[in-house]
Enzyme design. Structure first.
Site, PDB file in Angstrom:
ATOM      1  N   SER A   1       0.847  -1.195   0.000  1.00  0.00           N
ATOM      2  CA  SER A   1       0.000   0.000   0.000  1.00  0.00           C
ATOM      3  C   SER A   1       0.885   1.249   0.000  1.00  0.00           C
ATOM      4  CB  SER A   1      -0.950  -0.069   1.207  1.00  0.00           C
ATOM      5  OG  SER A   1      -1.999   0.850   1.081  1.00  0.00           O
TER       6      SER A   1
ATOM      7  N   ASP B   1      -9.553  -5.367  -4.680  1.00  0.00           N
ATOM      8  CA  ASP B   1      -8.647  -4.426  -4.024  1.00  0.00           C
ATOM      9  C   ASP B   1      -9.123  -2.986  -4.172  1.00  0.00           C
ATOM     10  OD1 ASP B   1      -6.317  -3.256  -2.955  1.00  0.00           O
ATOM     11  OD2 ASP B   1      -5.016  -4.678  -4.006  1.00  0.00           O
TER      12      ASP B   1
ATOM     13  N   HIS C   1      -7.364  -5.953  -0.416  1.00  0.00           N
ATOM     14  CA  HIS C   1      -6.123  -5.195  -0.226  1.00  0.00           C
ATOM     15  C   HIS C   1      -5.080  -5.956   0.591  1.00  0.00           C
ATOM     16  CE1 HIS C   1      -4.125  -1.371  -0.675  1.00  0.00           C
ATOM     17  NE2 HIS C   1      -4.016  -1.155   0.626  1.00  0.00           N
TER      18      HIS C   1
END
Length: 307
Positions: free
Chosen positions: A121, A261, A288
C-alpha cells in the site's frame, strides 16, 4: 523432523532528523539472519502511520525460503519515535523523510549492498519512490497493493464506494461535507467499505487489528499525509504520483493486487506499463490484504520471485 525456528532479533536504529527537534529512533525486527548468504527482504508497511504488525505473516518466508525478513515501524508509527507535535506539518512528513529513514536502516543493519524490498500500500508507494533513485544495493522490488498515483486511487475508491448500500454512502457524504469524519457513525460506515475492499476475512486477525490500534493511538502521520480514511484523501499525498519516474526503476519488479482491491487495476496499471522489468500477479479471492486472504499462494509467489 521440523526445521528449527528462525532467530528473531529486535532493535532500534538511531535516525537523525534535524527538523524533528529531538532524537529519533526506528524500531525493527529481523526474522532470520541478515548475515546469512540469502538476500534480506525489507518490509515497508502501509498507512502511512500504521505499523508492521499486519504484515507479520510474511515472516514465514524465513522458514519456507530461508529469506531473512526485516520489519520496521516507520517514524511516527508503532514502536518508533512519535512526533504528535508535527501533526499537520506537511513540510515535515514527506516521502523523502521516509526514504532517508529506509536508507539509514539498511545501513544500520549492514545490508545496504544487497537487499530486496516488499512495500504494501503506502509502503509500495514509498518503495517505488526509493527505487527510482536506483540505490546500488537494491536488487528486487515488490509493489503490493500500491497505486502509482493517488488521484487514480481516489477515483477508483469513489467508484467502489458507489457499490455500498445507499444509506452507508449517504452517511459518508454527510459527515465528509460537515467535517465530522471523527464521528463513530462515520467510522462504522468506513468499516463497511473496508470489509469489502481492504480485507474480506470475516474475522480480522489480531495483527491487522493491532495496526489499526496504532493508527488510532496516534493518527499524526495518517491524517497529515492521507486524511480520515482510504477514500477521503485530503492530506499532502492527494496529488502524489510516481508515474513520470517509474522508468528509472532498474530492478526486477513484481506488482501485486487483489480482484476486490481498493488498489484497482487502473491504479496499478501504470506500474506495469512503465517499469522496464515488471511482472503483475492478481489474487482472485483477495482485496487489499492477499498476504492475509490468500496467504499460501502469496508466500509461494513472493518466495519464488525472490529466489
Amino acid at each position: 523432523m521440523t526445521s528449527p525456528a528462525p532467530k528473531v532479533t529486535e532493535g532500534e536504529a538511531e535516525f537523525h532528523v534535524a527538523a524533528a527537534g529531538k532524537p529519533c529512533k526506528t524500531w525493527y525486527k529481523v526474522v532470520g539472519d541478515v548475515g546469512s548468504k540469502k538476500r534480506p527482504l525489507v518490509i515497508l508497511h502501509g498507512g502511512p502511520g500504521a505499523s508492521h504488525d499486519y504484515l507479520l505473516s510474511i515472516s514465514a518466508l524465513a522458514t519456507t525460503h530461508e529469506i531473512p525478513v526485516v520489519f520496521y515501524d516507520q517514524i511516527g508509527s508503532g514502536r518508533s519515535t512519535h512526533l504528535p507535535e508535527k501533526k499537520g506539518d506537511g513540510a515535515f512528513w514527506t516521502d523523502q523523510l521516509f526514504c532517508d529513514e529506509l536508507d539509514n536502516l539498511v545501513r544500520h543493519l549492514g545490508i545496504q549492498d544487497d537487499f530486496a524490498i516488499l512495500g504494501h500500500s503506502w509502503g509500495g508507494m514509498l518503495g517505488a519512490r526509493y527505487a527510482t533513485s536506483q540505490p546500488k544495493g537494491l536488487n528486487k522490488l515488490i509493489l503490493a497493493n500500491s497505486p502509482a498515483s493517488m488521484e487514480l486511487f481516489v477515483q477508483a475508491a469513489n467508484k467502489l464506494k458507489k457499490g455500498l448500500p445507499q444509506d452507508v454512502q449517504d452517511t459518508l457524504t454527510r459527515h465528509e461535507d460537515a467535517g465530522t469524519t471523527d464521528s463513530k457513525e462515520y467510522e462504522a460506515a468506513t468499516m463497511a467499505f473496508y470489509k469489502l475492499y481492504m480485507c474480506r476475512l470475516e474475522t480480522w486477525p489480531d495483527e491487522l487489528n493491532a495496526a489499526f490500534e496504532w493508527l488510532a493511538k496516534d493518527p499524526t502521520v495518517y491524517h497529515t499525509m492521507n486524511g480520515p480514511n482510504e477514500f477521503h484523501v485530503i492530506g499532502t499525498l492527494k496529488t502524489w504520483s510516481i508515474i513520470d519516474r517509474l522508468h528509472n526503476i532498474n530492478v526486477s519488479t513484481l506488482v501485486l493486487n487483489g480482484y476486490y482491491d481498493e488498489s484497482q487495476d487502473e491504479t496499478v496499471q501504470p506500474l506495469f506499463n512503465n517499469i522496464p522489468k515488471c511482472k503483475w500477479v492478481q489474487f482472485a479471492n483477495s482485496s487489499h490484504m492477499p498476504h492475509l486472504e490468500e496467504t499460501v499462494r502469496y508466500l509461494d509467489i513472493v518466495g519464488n520471485f525472490l529466489a
